[in-house]
Design a protein around this motif. Structure first.
Motif, PDB file in Angstrom:
ATOM      1  N   HIS A  89       0.859  -1.185   0.000  1.00 19.15           N
ATOM      2  CA  HIS A  89       0.000   0.000   0.000  1.00 19.15           C
ATOM      3  C   HIS A  89       0.891   1.230   0.000  1.00 19.15           C
ATOM      4  N   ARG A  90       0.351   2.361  -0.420  1.00 20.41           N
ATOM      5  CA  ARG A  90       1.114   3.614  -0.432  1.00 20.41           C
ATOM      6  C   ARG A  90       1.573   3.968   0.976  1.00 20.41           C
ATOM      7  N   ASP A  91       0.728   3.699   1.964  1.00 24.63           N
ATOM      8  CA  ASP A  91       1.097   3.882   3.367  1.00 24.63           C
ATOM      9  C   ASP A  91       1.749   2.589   3.850  1.00 24.63           C
ATOM     10  N   PRO A  92       3.031   2.598   4.199  1.00 25.14           N
ATOM     11  CA  PRO A  92       3.722   1.359   4.573  1.00 25.14           C
ATOM     12  C   PRO A  92       3.096   0.631   5.767  1.00 25.14           C
ATOM     13  N   SER A  93       2.400   1.343   6.650  1.00 23.97           N
ATOM     14  CA  SER A  93       1.792   0.673   7.799  1.00 23.97           C
ATOM     15  C   SER A  93       0.573  -0.151   7.402  1.00 23.97           C
ATOM     16  N   LEU A  94       0.057   0.021   6.190  1.00 25.45           N
ATOM     17  CA  LEU A  94      -1.097  -0.742   5.721  1.00 25.45           C
ATOM     18  C   LEU A  94      -0.695  -1.916   4.824  1.00 25.45           C
ATOM     19  N   SER A  95       0.599  -2.110   4.573  1.00 27.24           N
ATOM     20  CA  SER A  95       1.049  -3.238   3.760  1.00 27.24           C
ATOM     21  C   SER A  95       0.823  -4.548   4.515  1.00 27.24           C
ATOM     22  N   ILE A  96       0.443  -5.604   3.769  1.00 27.47           N
ATOM     23  CA  ILE A  96       0.049  -6.875   4.368  1.00 27.47           C
ATOM     24  C   ILE A  96       1.007  -7.975   3.918  1.00 27.47           C
ATOM     25  N   PRO A  97       1.610  -8.747   4.852  1.00 31.92           N
ATOM     26  CA  PRO A  97       2.433  -9.890   4.445  1.00 31.92           C
ATOM     27  C   PRO A  97       1.537 -11.053   4.014  1.00 31.92           C
ATOM     28  N   LEU A  98       1.876 -11.675   2.880  1.00 34.69           N
ATOM     29  CA  LEU A  98       1.087 -12.782   2.349  1.00 34.69           C
ATOM     30  C   LEU A  98       1.789 -14.120   2.476  1.00 34.69           C
ATOM     31  N   CYS A  99       3.119 -14.122   2.300  1.00 30.96           N
ATOM     32  CA  CYS A  99       3.853 -15.380   2.298  1.00 30.96           C
ATOM     33  C   CYS A  99       5.314 -15.100   2.644  1.00 30.96           C
ATOM     34  N   VAL A 100       5.894 -15.955   3.471  1.00 33.21           N
ATOM     35  CA  VAL A 100       7.323 -15.885   3.785  1.00 33.21           C
ATOM     36  C   VAL A 100       7.895 -17.265   3.558  1.00 33.21           C
ATOM     37  N   SER A 101       8.940 -17.346   2.724  1.00 29.35           N
ATOM     38  CA  SER A 101       9.532 -18.640   2.422  1.00 29.35           C
ATOM     39  C   SER A 101      10.972 -18.459   1.968  1.00 29.35           C
ATOM     40  N   ALA A 102      11.758 -19.508   2.141  1.00 29.12           N
ATOM     41  CA  ALA A 102      13.138 -19.504   1.651  1.00 29.12           C
ATOM     42  C   ALA A 102      13.215 -20.055   0.233  1.00 29.12           C
ATOM     43  N   ASP A 103      12.154 -20.700  -0.242  1.00 24.86           N
ATOM     44  CA  ASP A 103      12.117 -21.308  -1.573  1.00 24.86           C
ATOM     45  C   ASP A 103      11.704 -20.263  -2.614  1.00 24.86           C
ATOM     46  N   ALA A 104      12.617 -19.920  -3.534  1.00 25.20           N
ATOM     47  CA  ALA A 104      12.348 -18.882  -4.539  1.00 25.20           C
ATOM     48  C   ALA A 104      11.261 -19.300  -5.521  1.00 25.20           C
ATOM     49  N   SER A 105      11.189 -20.589  -5.866  1.00 20.80           N
ATOM     50  CA  SER A 105      10.161 -21.034  -6.807  1.00 20.80           C
ATOM     51  C   SER A 105       8.770 -20.957  -6.180  1.00 20.80           C
ATOM     52  N   GLU A 106       8.680 -21.219  -4.879  1.00 21.14           N
ATOM     53  CA  GLU A 106       7.394 -21.102  -4.191  1.00 21.14           C
ATOM     54  C   GLU A 106       6.934 -19.646  -4.150  1.00 21.14           C
ATOM     55  N   ILE A 107       7.872 -18.741  -3.887  1.00 18.71           N
ATOM     56  CA  ILE A 107       7.543 -17.313  -3.861  1.00 18.71           C
ATOM     57  C   ILE A 107       7.091 -16.861  -5.248  1.00 18.71           C
ATOM     58  N   ALA A 108       7.765 -17.312  -6.310  1.00 15.20           N
ATOM     59  CA  ALA A 108       7.405 -16.901  -7.674  1.00 15.20           C
ATOM     60  C   ALA A 108       6.007 -17.389  -8.053  1.00 15.20           C
ATOM     61  N   SER A 109       5.670 -18.634  -7.721  1.00 16.97           N
ATOM     62  CA  SER A 109       4.339 -19.143  -8.058  1.00 16.97           C
ATOM     63  C   SER A 109       3.262 -18.450  -7.225  1.00 16.97           C
ATOM     64  N   ALA A 110       3.536 -18.205  -5.937  1.00 14.11           N
ATOM     65  CA  ALA A 110       2.575 -17.499  -5.089  1.00 14.11           C
ATOM     66  C   ALA A 110       2.413 -16.059  -5.543  1.00 14.11           C
ATOM     67  N   TRP A 111       3.502 -15.451  -6.018  1.00 16.62           N
ATOM     68  CA  TRP A 111       3.466 -14.069  -6.514  1.00 16.62           C
ATOM     69  C   TRP A 111       2.489 -13.948  -7.676  1.00 16.62           C
ATOM     70  N   ARG A 112       2.604 -14.868  -8.645  1.00 18.49           N
ATOM     71  CA  ARG A 112       1.692 -14.861  -9.804  1.00 18.49           C
ATOM     72  C   ARG A 112       0.250 -15.086  -9.365  1.00 18.49           C
ATOM     73  N   LEU A 113       0.042 -16.033  -8.481  1.00 19.25           N
ATOM     74  CA  LEU A 113      -1.304 -16.389  -8.041  1.00 19.25           C
ATOM     75  C   LEU A 113      -1.983 -15.237  -7.295  1.00 19.25           C
TER      76      LEU A 113
END
Length: 173
Positions: A89-113
């Motif tokens: 979000h434009r206001d950093p305090s309103l940004s929401i975490p969706l996924c945390v992972s060490a696997d780059a391929s998992e992050i890439a697929s979740a990013w697209r989804l």
């Protein structure tokens, strides 16, 4: 009655498992880290069309309802456990975490989804300053046309001449 899911998203202290939200099981409710909230935790309800943030600051409880279309996009950020996927979000305090992972391929697929589900762009760089606040409109601006607001007042030296001692055609009583 709304659908409720188990609270997930923030791991207890000492937990090593990564945070993963499923975009196909919306709406979802979870707790997220918030440094300004009482207890350092805020409740987030994530729906397809809106996000509701509930937190208490200095004992005052509040709920912030934000449309998903108001977010800038879905971005990746560096995190202590690897990479994090964030709804930015434009206001950093309103940004929401969706996924945390060490696997780059998992992050890439979740990013697209997540990007497809919310119809938001995939952002590359999120390490920028928040946008400056927009100027608020002046109260008089809503009542007067723009050209009248910026019009100069007359010069007091060029006032109309007053004629004394002359006979007027129209007498005023």
């Amino acid at each position: 009655m709304r659908r409720q899911t188990s609270i997930s998203g923030i791991n207890p202290a000492g937990s090593s498992r990564a945070m993963r939200l499923d975009p196909l099981s919306l709406p979802v409710s979870f707790a997220a880290h918030d440094v300004r909230a009482d207890g350092g935790v805020r409740q987030v309800e994530l729906h397809r069309e809106r996000v509701i943030l509930r937190r208490a600051v200095h004992g005052m409880r509040m709920a912030i309802n934000v449309r998903v279309s108001d977010f800038l996009g879905v971005a990746t950020r560096e995190h202590s456990d690897g990479q994090a996927l964030v709804l930015v979000h434009r206001d950093p305090s309103l940004s929401i975490p969706l996924c945390v992972s060490a696997d780059a391929s998992e992050i890439a697929s979740a990013w697209r989804l997540w990007s497809d589900i919310f119809a938001l762009p995939q952002l590359q760089d999120t390490s920028r300053e928040p946008a400056p606040r927009r100027r608020r409109r002046n109260a008089i601006r809503a009542r007067r046309p723009k050209f009248l607001v910026r019009r100069r007042i007359g010069n007091p030296r060029n006032t109309a001449t007053v004629h004394h001692g002359e006979r007027e055609i129209i007498a005023r009583n």
